[in-house]
Write an enzyme that holds these catalytic residues in place. Structure first.
Site, short mmCIF file in Angstrom:
data_model
loop_
_atom_site.label_atom_id
_atom_site.label_comp_id
_atom_site.label_asym_id
_atom_site.label_seq_id
_atom_site.Cartn_x
_atom_site.Cartn_y
_atom_site.Cartn_z
N GLU A 230 -5.14 -2.36 -6.18
CA GLU A 230 -4.18 -3.55 -6.38
C GLU A 230 -4.17 -4.61 -5.39
O GLU A 230 -2.49 -4.17 -4.63
CB GLU A 230 -2.43 -3.17 -7.17
N CYS A 267 4.79 -7.24 -6.83
CA CYS A 267 3.98 -7.84 -7.42
C CYS A 267 3.54 -8.78 -8.63
O CYS A 267 2.33 -9.85 -9.04
CB CYS A 267 2.30 -6.47 -7.22
#
Length: 484
Positions: A230, A267
């Site tokens: 990620e 994020c």
């Protein structure tokens, strides 16, 4: 500060993980559920020690942030225990022999998923509990029956060492193989482990450059392995004229709160806000950010990176500052920037890519056609959000495919900085959001990353794994001869 793991210890850990892979894969779901519950109980019991230690190393507030994050961590461990009890994750499928099968006589063939093998987990910096030593990647890998080698993040080494010892001791006391879980330290040591043929898969949460470098290493191995990274996300938010007319002030305040949460070090932080021209929210946005306190970044490296990236954004022609206060490393006040759709299209990667920290960019659009052009040039990410009204349905229908193309989670009248751990959650997206857009790193489906399917053809019942035996001794949900 913890020292890098020495070569002899690293070899012992990798060898132990390889030896533990067989017993771990052969353990029953009930046994693994007990292991996960034991870890959750041990972490909860150590909260009084772990939370202050996390605060000292990351500058994040103890309450509610870190205390809540630890609870999230133990919750997801227990949720994966439920996944194991449910049994659907195994995908057990039985096709009995059928001499009349239209493709020709069909043999008895049965399919089930099994643990992929030792997993290398790279811990993240911005969530020292939930995406770190005992975070979601560790929980899902252990639930799958995989040994875990955890590469600690240098941003919180003492917390990593302490959490690691708690996890390891809890697993051993619960009856797990002694080498099922270990923590290693050091950047080069992490690379060495990633290259080791005994590692069968790896996961990572962090920056695009770091994640891409590790992904390339995993792909370049003589035997490449799955790498679940990620990496980065701009998380666009689209606001319609109807939403502004109905509740513009609430939208502006919600946006300000979302992109500044945790000093913008999520994020899922909304990095781009698409507003109609003449939106009239500038004053409300300034007021929402007025007097916002400076927040410290997680560490000096992240602070320096944010400062540099923000300077680049400020220098792009046509980008104006809407709200900012004097601040400097390691603490920053929020910065809100703005530009037009035309200038955004001309600004290139500097305005299209993520700025990790408490900053966000407003982009105005003239009409639906321009909005669609803007969405074509931004990088794919984890989320995309719409703030609209029921009256916008026809106007928004052509916009949805553009958003679905670039995001793994779509939100309606909500904010992306809240990723619940649940059965339906999807935390992933097209590159650079992740290196594996078909998977998720949050939610129960995360276990699928660390499983691989095996078909058993023609075997006698006595030699089949328990999930595939004719009597279905574990009482699993199964598809048999095409029927559920």
């Amino acid at each position: 500060m913890s020292q890098a793991t020495d070569a002899a210890t690293l070899e012992k850990i990798l060898a132990g993980a390889a030896e533990a892979a067989g017993p771990a894969a052969e353990s029953t779901p009930a046994e693994r559920a007990g292991w996960l519950a034991a870890v959750a109980d041990a972490l909860d019991a150590a909260a009084g020690e772990l939370v202050p230690l996390a605060h000292a190393e990351t500058h994040l507030p103890e309450s509610p942030r870190l205390a809540g994050e630890l609870k999230r961590t133990t919750f997801q461990l227990r949720l994966f225990a439920e996944v194991l009890s449910d049994g659907e994750y195994l995908g057990a499928t039985v096709d009995h022999a059928d001499p009349e099968w239209p493709m020709g006589p069909r043999p008895d063939i049965r399919r089930v998923k099994t643990a992929i093998g030792p997993v290398l987990v790279f811990a993240a910096s911005n969530f020292p509990f939930a995406f770190s030593v005992a975070g979601g990647d560790t929980a899902s890998a252990l639930a799958a029956g995989c040994p875990v080698v955890l590469k600690a993040h240098p941003g919180h080494p003492e917390l990593s060492a302490k959490t690691g010892s708690i996890v390891r001791e809890a697993l051993i006391k619960a009856g797990a193989p002694a080498a099922l879980f270990n923590v290693i330290f050091g950047q080069e040591e992490g690379v060495t482990a990633l290259k080791d043929p005994r590692i069968a898969a790896a996961s990572f949460t962090g920056s695009i450059p770091g994640g891409r470098a590790l992904f390339d290493i995993a792909a370049a191995r003589p035997r490449p392995i799955p790498f679940y990274g990620e990496l980065g996300s701009v998380n666009p938010v689209v606001v319609t004229e109807a939403a502004i007319a109905a509740r513009g002030e609430a939208v502006a305040k919600g946006y300000a709160g979302s992109f500044t949460l945790g000093a913008g070090q999520f994020c899922t932080k909304p990095g781009l806000l698409f507003l109609p021209e003449d939106h009239g929210l500038t004053d409300v946005l300034r007021a929402a950010l007025d007097g916002a306190p400076a927040q410290p970044m997680l560490n000096d490296r992240i602070a320096a990176g944010f400062s540099s990236r923000l300077s680049e954004l400020r220098e792009v022609p046509g980008v104006e500052v809407v709200s900012s206060s004097p601040s400097s490393s390691p603490a920053f006040t929020p910065t809100l920037l703005a530009t037009t759709g035309k200038q955004f299209l001309e600004g290139g990667d500097t305005v299209h890519q993520e700025c990790f920290g408490p900053a966000s960019l407003i982009v105005t659009y003239a009409d639906q056609a321009e909005l669609l052009r803007l969405l074509e040039v931004i990088e794919p990410g984890l989320t995309a959000t719409i703030h609209g009204e029921e009256s916008d349905v026809d106007w928004l229908r052509p916009v949805l495919p553009a958003l679905a193309r670039i995001a793994g989670r779509l939100l309606w009248n909500d904010w992306p900085t809240g990723v619940t751990v649940s059965w339906a959650q999807q935390h992933g997206g097209p590159y650079p959001a992740t290196t594996a857009p078909t998977t998720t790193s949050v939610g129960t489906a995360a276990i699928e990353r660390f499983l691989r399917p095996i078909a058993w053809q023609g075997f006698p019942d006595a030699l089949l794994p328990e999930p595939l035996k004719e009597a279905n001794p574990w009482q699993l949900p199964r598809r048999t001869d095409g029927a559920r």
